[in-house]
Design an enzyme around this catalytic site. Structure first.
Site, PDB file in Angstrom:
ATOM      1  N   SER A   1       0.927  -8.308 -13.670  1.00 49.44           N
ATOM      2  CA  SER A   1       0.985  -7.235 -12.678  1.00 49.44           C
ATOM      3  C   SER A   1       2.188  -6.315 -12.850  1.00 49.44           C
ATOM      4  O   SER A   1       2.082  -5.121 -12.573  1.00 49.44           O
ATOM      5  CB  SER A   1       0.911  -7.793 -11.260  1.00 49.44           C
ATOM      6  OG  SER A   1       1.581  -9.000 -11.183  1.00 49.44           O
TER       7      SER A   1
ATOM      8  N   HIS B   1       6.670  -6.133  -9.464  1.00 49.82           N
ATOM      9  CA  HIS B   1       5.770  -4.975  -9.348  1.00 49.82           C
ATOM     10  C   HIS B   1       6.580  -3.683  -9.285  1.00 49.82           C
ATOM     11  O   HIS B   1       6.291  -2.716  -9.986  1.00 49.82           O
ATOM     12  CB  HIS B   1       4.909  -5.084  -8.084  1.00 49.82           C
ATOM     13  CG  HIS B   1       4.008  -6.280  -8.069  1.00 49.82           C
ATOM     14  ND1 HIS B   1       3.282  -6.656  -6.978  1.00 49.82           N
ATOM     15  CD2 HIS B   1       3.728  -7.202  -9.040  1.00 49.82           C
ATOM     16  CE1 HIS B   1       2.584  -7.742  -7.256  1.00 49.82           C
ATOM     17  NE2 HIS B   1       2.845  -8.096  -8.500  1.00 49.82           N
TER      18      HIS B   1
END
Lengths: 348, 231
Positions: free
Chosen positions: B135, B203
């Site tokens: 991610s 992230h």
């Protein structure tokens, strides 16, 4: 006054003389001029015009005419030599000023202005080698560059750098693909399109014809769009060179425990390999005709498939080796940790 | 909101080979994890501890270091984790790869993953729980998409009162939504020491790394971007 012109005999001359002595220079000038026109062999009129004329060039012409009538006039000759010297000095000053202005425009990236000033300059002083060389740098057209370099070499045939550049440009003129790339890099889309058109039809290899067709398509795509900004080829080369070293730097940083002070010198040194390799790959893939490559491999740079493939592969190897070294060090450490992990020496 | 397709066509290449290769590689690795997990339930935990990025070990200069940072990007905890990430990679990666070319896209993807890992190792420096997943890298790809194609339209699945709808939403809003939902939990992690089981800082780190996209764009795409033309 440096010398006394002869005394006039006729009435117009008398009036002119009186006006000159009374300080009415304009009136005196007009009268002497009228006299010289009426009688071009009137020595007195020419001598006075040599004194009263406004411009340096007119003074010189008047005194030259006077000396033609009487070559033995020593004062006129002396005066003329002083005027010649003055004219040379003025010319020299103008010349230096113009050249300095052109250089400043070049340094500031105002190519059009520099080109305009240099054209003015070489028109007046066509024997200046430096000006021709500068002009060859600022004109965009290959043919114009060739003419400028030819003129510079006529003045100084021993300039090896200019000779090499001229040879490259002459070779490029017959290589439409190179010519297309050259114009495209400078944003001359119409000329690039014309060159690629010829290259797409006449290039010797299929790969080159395909390359030309692709470029032709992309130029036609852009041709009508105003305001398209072309990236400097050196910027492109540097930009594309930076990617793998950034990744390598992050990996080395992670490997060294996020502490710059514990960076391994071996890994730092290997980083140079990544930079070099990345430069080769970027050059081979994205800027094959960059000045760097043309200076090393001739006018075609890396556009020929063989040197491009060889250097590209060399670049990949140079990039891969430092990464392999780094990963092998990391793997050794992982094995050590794995051992401790299975002996329950670390929490899990 | 689940983005599942980018509706705009490619400009430079027919297929996003590298995006497909990364999706396949991730799928194969997760397949292996499951294959061995079925025979040895402790296997998955061992894989995660050995090949995941453990912030404590990274900071201490121990464990796999750079290798773990790299391998953690290709590991996923379960099928949902894998599917979510790979769908996002497919949606946003295809056109970013088109603008870079496959190999430069790979280096960009790994750079975002590494940067995300470095940021998370700094923020969670005292944690010895390994983090895994693509991610961080995918947030980098999403950020790059936002920079390059803010006007792109993303086909998105939005259930409204249990009724499925599939509107096309501007990439700007989709990416902004995903970025916004990271910020509050990330701040809670930092200031309230809360543990969500999701590496929000990776992230955000990956998203910051998206600015490196300018080092990887094809020359044509770079020129088009600065000429304010569609890339």
């Amino acid at each position: 006054m440096l010398y006394s012109p002869p005394v006039a005999t006729n009435s117009r001359l008398q009036q002119a003389l009186l006006a000159a002595r009374a300080g009415r220079r304009n009136q005196a000038y007009e009268l002497f001029l009228a006299e010289a026109k009426a009688d071009p062999k009137n020595l007195t009129a020419w001598l006075w015009l040599g004194e009263l004329s406004e411009s340096l060039d007119d003074k010189i012409i008047a005194l030259e005419n006077a000396l033609e009538l009487n070559p033995a006039n020593p004062k006129a000759r002396d005066r003329l030599s002083i005027l010649y010297r003055e004219r040379d000095e003025t010319n020299q000053r103008r010349r230096q000023h113009l050249l300095a202005e052109a250089q400043a425009a070049m340094r500031a990236g105002r190519k059009q202005e520099a080109q305009h000033l240099l054209l003015q300059f070489v028109e007046a002083y066509e024997e200046d080698e430096a000006a021709w060389l500068m002009l060859s740098e600022v004109v965009d057209d290959v043919a114009d560059q060739i003419v400028a370099l030819e003129n510079a070499l006529t003045l100084n045939p021993r300039n090896a750098r200019a000779k090499a550049r001229l040879e490259k440009l002459r070779a490029m003129r017959h290589d439409s693909l190179a010519l297309g790339d050259f114009y495209r890099e400078r944003g001359r889309l119409a000329q690039a399109e014309a060159a690629y058109y010829v290259a797409a039809a006449n290039s010797p290899t299929e790969a080159e014809r395909r390359h030309a067709s692709r470029e032709l398509d992309s130029i036609r795509d852009l041709y009508d769009l105003s305001g398209f900004r072309f990236a400097n080829p050196t910027l492109t080369l540097l930009r594309l060179t930076l990617g793998p070293p950034v990744l390598y730097g992050l990996m080395v940083f992670a490997q060294s425990g996020l502490n710059m002070l514990t960076l391994s010198p071996r890994l730092c040194l290997a980083g140079l390999g990544v930079v070099m390799g990345s430069l080769l790959v970027a050059g081979a893939s994205a800027a094959p005709r960059h000045r760097l490559w043309t200076s090393l491999f001739g006018s075609r740079g890396l556009s020929h498939p063989l040197p491009r493939s060889v250097l590209g592969m060399l670049g990949v190897i140079l990039i891969a080796l430092p990464f392999a070294l780094l990963l092998s060090l990391a793997f050794d450490r992982l094995l050590l940790y794995r051992d401790l992990f299975y002996r329950n020496l670390f929490p899990h | 909101m689940f983005p599942f397709n980018d509706t705009e066509p490619n400009r430079y290449s027919l297929l996003p080979y590298m995006t497909i290769a990364i999706v396949l590689l991730n799928a194969v690795i997760t397949g292996f994890e499951y294959r061995f997990w079925r025979t040895d339930p402790s296997f998955l935990r061992e894989v995660i501890y050995l090949y995941g990025a453990n912030p404590y070990l990274v900071g201490a200069g121990m464990g796999g270091g750079a290798l773990s940072s790299l391998t953690s990007t290709f590991l996923h905890g379960d099928i949902i984790h894998l599917l979510g990430n790979m769908l996002a990679l497919w949606v946003f990666g295809r056109r970013v790869e088109d603008a870079c070319g496959p190999w430069r896209f790979l280096v960009f993807y790994l750079t975002c993953g590494l940067f995300a890992d470095v940021v998370s190792s700094i923020i969670y420096a005292r944690t010895d729980i390994p983090s895994i997943g693509a991610s961080g890298a995918i947030f980098g790809v999403m950020g790059a998409y936002l920079i390059l194609f803010p006007q792109g339209r993303i086909r998105t699945f939005v259930p409204i009162f249990f009724i499925p709808t599939f509107p096309k939403i501007r990439a700007f809003w989709v990416v902004l939504y995903f970025l916004a939902v990271q910020i509050i939990p990330a701040l809670n992690v930092l200031f309230k020491k809360e543990d969500y089981g999701v590496n929000y800082w990776a992230h955000l780190g990956g998203f910051v790394a998206c600015f490196s996209i300018f080092l990887f764009l094809r020359p044509q795409a770079f020129q088009r971007y600065f000429s304010k033309m569609p890339i």
